[in-house]
Scaffold this motif. Structure first.
Motif, PDB file in Angstrom:
ATOM      1  N   TRP A 125       0.860  -1.080   0.008  1.00  0.00           N
ATOM      2  CA  TRP A 125       0.113  -0.093  -0.162  1.00  0.00           C
ATOM      3  C   TRP A 125       0.912   1.241  -0.025  1.00  0.00           C
ATOM      4  N   GLN A 126       1.855   0.910   0.865  1.00  0.00           N
ATOM      5  CA  GLN A 126       2.945   2.321   0.772  1.00  0.00           C
ATOM      6  C   GLN A 126       3.440   2.544  -0.477  1.00  0.00           C
ATOM      7  N   TYR A 128       2.415   1.383  -3.816  1.00  0.00           N
ATOM      8  CA  TYR A 128       1.554   1.756  -4.698  1.00  0.00           C
ATOM      9  C   TYR A 128       0.843   2.879  -4.742  1.00  0.00           C
ATOM     10  N   THR A 129       0.332   3.490  -3.446  1.00  0.00           N
ATOM     11  CA  THR A 129      -0.525   4.609  -2.968  1.00  0.00           C
ATOM     12  C   THR A 129       0.590   5.961  -2.638  1.00  0.00           C
ATOM     13  N   LEU A 131       1.306   6.339   0.534  1.00  0.00           N
ATOM     14  CA  LEU A 131       1.138   6.415   1.786  1.00  0.00           C
ATOM     15  C   LEU A 131       2.223   6.912   2.767  1.00  0.00           C
TER      16      LEU A 131
END
Length: 158
Positions: A125-126, A128-129, A131
């Motif tokens: 998630w970090q 790819y996005t 965050l």
């Protein structure tokens, strides 16, 4: 430097610092790092501050006067952007923090392959996005709404 230790002054310390900046280390043959030069210069300054404090010397231009409470100072706010006076000395070189380097694709794949659940998902998630860690840690189950997908292994997160 072939200078008696009790006769050293600011010019001698600057010459010592500049010699480390311009010549490689005789031990390793490589250029000195800025952190190494600053560490050595600060060591010399601490020595002369100690020598004056221990009364080995009456005074020295290299002694740290910032700890002399008899000297009045202007008011400084508690939070300051600058380092302590000893860190901003004319003898010490300016150091910059190295910027973080992003992972290349191969390093990212290797990292994701070695992480165990749920850390692999968190890292994905970090990556790819974008965050931040603090944003990821505050993420709750209620923050993620999924749409049921037809019998596929993947589903979309809105």
């Amino acid at each position: 430097n072939d200078i008696l230790w009790h006769k050293a002054d600011a010019v001698d310390l600057v010459a010592y610092r500049n010699r480390m900046m311009s010549q490689p280390s005789p031990h390793t043959g490589r250029a000195y790092r800025t952190t190494t030069i600053n560490h050595r210069v600060r060591g010399v300054l601490r020595f002369y501050a100690w020598a004056v404090g221990a009364h080995w010397l009456n005074e020295s231009p290299l002694a740290d006067k910032t700890r002399d409470f008899a000297v009045s100072r202007r008011y400084l706010p508690i939070r300051t952007r600058y380092a302590a006076d000893t860190e901003r000395s004319i003898f010490v070189l300016r150091q910059y923090e190295a910027l973080p380097r992003p992972l290349v694709s191969e390093q990212a794949r290797e990292l994701l392959a070695k992480l165990a659940p749920p850390y692999d998902l968190m890292a994905r998630w970090q990556l790819y996005t974008g965050l931040r860690i603090s944003e990821l840690l505050r993420l709750g189950v209620d923050d993620v709404e999924g749409r049921p997908a037809p019998h596929t292994a993947h589903h979309t997160i809105e």
